[in-house]
Design an enzyme around this catalytic site. Structure first.
Site, PDB file in Angstrom:
ATOM      1  N   HIS A   4      -3.503   4.504   4.610  1.00 53.75           N
ATOM      2  CA  HIS A   4      -4.693   3.649   4.683  1.00 53.75           C
ATOM      3  C   HIS A   4      -5.889   4.343   4.034  1.00 53.75           C
ATOM      4  O   HIS A   4      -6.595   3.754   3.208  1.00 53.75           O
ATOM      5  CB  HIS A   4      -4.996   3.309   6.141  1.00 53.75           C
TER       6      HIS A   4
ATOM      7  N   TYR B  25       3.973   5.040  11.397  1.00 57.27           N
ATOM      8  CA  TYR B  25       4.260   3.629  11.628  1.00 57.27           C
ATOM      9  C   TYR B  25       5.114   2.982  10.533  1.00 57.27           C
ATOM     10  O   TYR B  25       5.359   1.772  10.592  1.00 57.27           O
ATOM     11  CB  TYR B  25       2.953   2.834  11.793  1.00 57.27           C
TER      12      TYR B  25
ATOM     13  N   ARG C 145       0.858  -1.180   0.000  1.00 49.71           N
ATOM     14  CA  ARG C 145       0.000   0.000   0.000  1.00 49.71           C
ATOM     15  C   ARG C 145       0.897   1.235   0.000  1.00 49.71           C
ATOM     16  O   ARG C 145       1.408   1.644   1.035  1.00 49.71           O
ATOM     17  CB  ARG C 145      -0.891  -0.037   1.241  1.00 49.71           C
TER      18      ARG C 145
END
Length: 377
Positions: free
Chosen positions: A275, A284, A271
């Site tokens: 998100h 993160y 990805r």
């Protein structure tokens, strides 16, 4: 003295030799993800299919960037981008026949568009205008599913029903790696294997369930290995290799259609974007990791293969990009038009016959709207 040492205690005879119900060897995935591009298998790939995959990938990347821009302009409430995962999205759509069904997750708007759905209709749910925004039966695309993995049992149910009716239909259900941690995932695989339902499960392993890395979700060798526990084959594929993903999914669909039962395919991808537009991925993961995956971009991989084999030139690249820009301009223009919404549509297409509760709620809203109109006069 233990219970078993007492006189007359029950002492069972040794059980018969245990034998597995299913030989696990044919179900196990390959040790490495299957690849086509850059291998000898690429020479056997259909040039027309490769060109179509390329055009759809270029259009899909532009679709993702345009939809992301629309969120920043306030035209979309949220958009979960599939940038970097376009090979999975496009291959899933192209591997199906017209009569088959696609069961997408919330991130799979591109798969729905690649299957022929109007790009504006595909974004209607994320805009907040309608429950779905399109007729699922007309397009053989189930509603975009926001709850994690709940579309998987639905896919199994449809596939099983089609098999009972004698319909030559396969369901392909898409889910992310995070969705494999939900109970619906396990229930769907178990039912599918027991019923030998003609369904293909495509797990897009993009590395993260929002901020949770895969290593904190499972200790399995791969997600494809989970198929063995339910008695179905597992396949592992390079999710950024469009030709490989299409080959594996097409084989899985054929396997299911011919009565071979379900299959779980894990596509290893990444990805690139956050998100959703509401997420800060820098909290993160680091830039080094993201850039390493950019070097394995699905469009660049396929473009390199096509140009090396003389199947794509600069003019072909230009045409693909121009077609993508035309799509983006049309999407932008239509999404910038304020739709005329009827509040009563909230109660449409819920049940074939409205429930007493829905009728009561509809009457209440009608009364409130009527009171507002009278107050405005």
């Amino acid at each position: 003295m233990t219970v078993m040492e007492q006189r007359g205690a029950y002492r069972p005879s040794p059980p018969p030799a245990w034998q597995p119900r299913t030989d696990p060897a044919p179900l196990l995935p390959d040790a490495e993800p299957y690849r086509v591009l850059g291998t000898d298998a690429a020479a056997k790939a259909d040039p027309a299919l490769l060109r179509r995959l390329y055009a759809e990938l270029v259009r899909g990347r532009r679709y993702n960037t345009q939809a992301t821009a629309l969120t920043k302009q306030g035209r979309l409430a949220v958009y979960p981008s599939s940038t970097g995962q376009e090979a999975c999205e496009v291959a899933a759509a192209l591997a199906l026949e017209d009569r088959d069904w696609l069961f997408p997750s919330y991130r799979d708007t591109l798969a729905a568009v690649a299957r022929g759905l109007d790009p504006v209709q595909a974004l209607t749910l994320l805009r907040g205008d309608w429950h779905t925004g399109y007729d699922p039966h007309e397009h053989r695309v189930a509603p975009l599913c926001t709850p994690l993995a709940t579309q998987l049992p639905h896919a199994v149910g449809l596939a099983h029903a089609a098999r009972l009716k004698g319909d030559d239909v396969v369901a392909l259900a898409m889910v992310g790696d995070g969705g494999t941690s939900e109970g619906d995932f396990h229930e769907a695989l178990n039912f599918a294997a027991v019923w030998q339902a003609p369904v293909v499960f495509l797990v897009q392993n993009n590395g993260f369930a929002i901020s949770v890395p895969l290593a904190k979700q499972t200790a399995a060798p791969s997600l494809a290995h989970k198929a063995v526990g339910y008695g179905m084959p597992g396949r592992l594929v390079d999710g950024n290799d469009a030709a490989a993903v299409h080959t594996v999914l097409a084989d899985a669909v054929r396997h299911a259609r011919e009565g071979g039962g379900p299959m779980l395919v894990e596509a290893i991808t990444y990805r690139i974007d956050a998100h959703t537009n509401a997420d800060d991925a820098t909290r993160y993961r680091g830039d080094t990791e993201v850039e390493a995956w950019r070097a394995h971009d699905p469009i660049a991989l396929l473009e390199h293969e096509l140009t090396e084999r003389g199947l794509l030139d600069e003019d072909g690249v230009r045409r693909a990009r121009e077609a993508a820009e035309t799509m983006a301009a049309d999407l932008r223009e239509r999404m910038n038009q304020d739709p005329g919404l009827d509040p009563m549509d909230l109660f449409a297409h819920i049940y074939a016959e409205p429930t007493p509760q829905l009728r009561e709620q509809r009457a209440l809203l009608e009364a409130e709207l009527a009171a507002e109109r009278e107050g405005g006069h």
